[in-house]
Design an enzyme around this catalytic site. Structure first.
Site, PDB file in Angstrom:
ATOM      1  NE  ARG A  61      13.579  56.537  35.463  1.00  0.00           N
ATOM      2  CZ  ARG A  61      14.376  55.580  35.940  1.00  0.00           C
ATOM      3  NH1 ARG A  61      15.434  55.907  36.662  1.00  0.00           N
ATOM      4  NH2 ARG A  61      14.133  54.310  35.702  1.00  0.00           N
ATOM      5  CG  ASP A  92      40.783  47.134  37.267  1.00  0.00           C
ATOM      6  OD1 ASP A  92      39.805  46.706  36.627  1.00  0.00           O
ATOM      7  OD2 ASP A  92      41.718  47.764  36.737  1.00  0.00           O
ATOM      8  CB  THR A 140      37.552  59.651  39.195  1.00  0.00           C
ATOM      9  OG1 THR A 140      38.644  59.998  40.059  1.00  0.00           O
ATOM     10  CG2 THR A 140      37.304  60.792  38.223  1.00  0.00           C
ATOM     11  CD  GLU A 190      34.875  58.904  33.964  1.00  0.00           C
ATOM     12  OE1 GLU A 190      33.819  58.276  33.810  1.00  0.00           O
ATOM     13  OE2 GLU A 190      35.921  58.364  34.321  1.00  0.00           O
TER      14      GLU A 190
END
Length: 176
Positions: A105, A118, A126, A128
């Site tokens: 928000r 996976d 990690t 981003e």
């Protein structure tokens, strides 16, 4: 099928899915917090990065953020960071990462569509992190930033992840 409630709590314990945090279970997901390691990518020239090729090493600035002051994201800035927690995804399950709603928000996203973890993955996840807003945003180390949902796969006959990000202990990036 998303694993929730007591089934999720039992699965976390049974497979030792979360290492580093005892308060990660929150009924529908695993809470992930921000680690102190971050990577800023700051181009030093006008070179073009071709998808599939590494980012020039001179552009990569690794930092350890102070636990008190955290990291400040300037408007429209992106960084790589990672979970404080080490995650072990059991065979037969996938993880799906989502940004905590309160952070979303503020128009901050934890991932750029790379949200799947996976089966067989082990390591820090990690992030981003992208500040899509016009505001300066501070995020503190160990603050809750993400929710990891576990989904049961239709078969256990899936090869365990064994890629270049296996056993990551800090944010990962493709280096030359």
């Amino acid at each position: 099928m998303i694993i929730v409630g007591e089934n999720l709590e039992a699965l976390i314990r049974q497979h030792n899915i979360v290492i580093g945090s005892e308060n990660s279970f929150d009924q529908t997901s695993i809470c992930l917090t921000l680690d102190c390691n971050i990577i800023r990518i700051i181009p030093t020239d006008n070179s073009i990065v071709t998808y599939g090729n590494p980012i020039p090493k001179s552009w990569i600035q690794e930092e350890i953020i102070d636990t008190q002051s955290g990291v400040i994201l300037e408007p429209h800035q992106s960084i790589l960071a990672c979970s404080y927690e080490t995650i072990n995804i059991p065979i037969g399950y996938f993880g799906m990462l989502q940004t905590k709603g309160s952070l979303a928000r503020l128009f901050v996203s934890l991932h750029c569509s790379d949200s799947q973890i996976d089966p067989g993955f082990s390591g820090k996840i990690t992030f981003e992190i992208c500040n899509l807003s016009d505001m300066r945003i501070r995020i503190l180390a160990r603050q809750k930033v993400g929710s990891l949902f576990l989904l049961k796969s239709s078969t256990k006959h899936v090869n365990a992840y064994n890629g270049k990000y296996q056993n990551a202990n800090k944010p990962t990036i493709q280096l030359p």
